[in-house]
Scaffold this active site. Structure first.
Site, short mmCIF file in Angstrom:
data_model
loop_
_atom_site.label_atom_id
_atom_site.label_comp_id
_atom_site.label_asym_id
_atom_site.label_seq_id
_atom_site.Cartn_x
_atom_site.Cartn_y
_atom_site.Cartn_z
N LYS A 283 117.60 -14.44 28.08
CA LYS A 283 117.19 -13.62 26.56
C LYS A 283 116.25 -14.49 25.82
CE LYS A 283 121.36 -13.98 24.93
NZ LYS A 283 121.99 -14.20 25.90
N ARG B 117 127.78 -10.60 19.05
CA ARG B 117 128.56 -11.11 20.00
C ARG B 117 129.64 -10.37 20.30
NH1 ARG B 117 125.30 -15.70 21.43
NH2 ARG B 117 125.62 -16.82 23.21
N ARG C 48 131.88 -19.65 28.32
CA ARG C 48 130.79 -18.63 27.89
C ARG C 48 130.75 -17.35 28.51
NH1 ARG C 48 126.07 -22.76 28.36
NH2 ARG C 48 124.87 -20.98 27.71
#
Ligand code: ADP
Ligand code: ZN
Length: 211
Positions: free
Chosen positions: A13, A88, A164
């Site tokens: 990203k 998110r 994560r």
């Protein structure tokens, strides 16, 4: 053009974000970079965020949403923006709908094994946030864009990466569906090819879209 960049940690990203924001003249807003800058400067937000980043957990929504809401009111966001790392989860996406109009979501899918290699080999510029992979640095220790020192992010270790990725799968991946239903998603696949190859595909799609 107001865009969101979606993808798992290590999907590339950050690299694509720099290229997209340069080409379309829109500001790159990375919540991860904002948190890291606050931690470095030991601000109130930094002190709060640190334990979450160290664990690979999400910083509480109310804090993150308030930061982004404020950031989008800055002058440089008026011409368009690229959100990297936000939203998110569903709560953040719904909140964002209340204060911004999103034209497109660039979603980067990538193979799990590739993610791990990307993250474990990642080096980041201390000054501008650009990411590199050790395999392409040829031993260089400074950023080719700005000369800043390169470092390894504290959360780029196998344990934190596992959290994560779990957070991504449970909370962020459902956003693909959310934005698909809204008809604004553009899907891409990250590969081992140089970042330029993926950027060419993104560029072609965004050029058509930006008319
Ligand atoms: P990556 O996508 O490689 O995991 P980021 O730089 O986007 O890295 O994020 C690093 C960390 O910053 C996350 O693990 C999380 O702790 C925090 N963070 C970034 N964006 C958000 C967000 N939108 N909501 C909550 N926490 C966030
Ligand atoms: Zn740099």
């Amino acid at each position: 053009m107001n865009l969101i960049l979606l993808g798992a940690p290590g999907a590339g990203k950050g690299t694509q974000a720099t290229k997209i924001s340069d080409r379309y003249g829109i500001v790159h807003i990375s919540t991860g970079d904002i948190f890291r800058a606050n931690i470095k400067n030991a601000t109130e937000i930094g002190l709060l965020a640190k334990s979450y980043l160290d664990r690979g957990a999400l910083v509480p929504d109310e804090v993150t949403i308030a930061i982004v809401k404020d950031r989008l009111t800055w002058d440089d966001a008026a011409k368009g923006f690229l959100l990297d790392g936000f939203p998110r989860n569903l709560a953040q996406a719904e909140a964002l709908d209340g204060f911004a109009k999103i034209d497109g979501v660039v979603n980067i899918n990538i193979d799990h094994a590739l993610l791990l290699d990307r993250i474990c080999g990642r080096r980041v510029c201390k000054e501008c946030g650009e990411s590199y992979h050790v395999s392409t640095l040829g031993g260089a220790t400074v950023c080719s864009r700005c000369g800043g020192e390169l470092y390894r992010r504290k959360d780029d270790n196998p344990e934190t990466v596992a959290s994560r990725l779990a957070v991504y799968n449970e909370q962020t991946a459902p956003l693909i569906d959310y934005y698909t239903k809204k008809g604004v998603i553009l899907n891409f696949t990250g590969t081992e090819a140089p970042a330029e190859v993926l950027f060419d595909e993104i560029k072609t799609a965004l050029d058509a879209f930006n008319k």
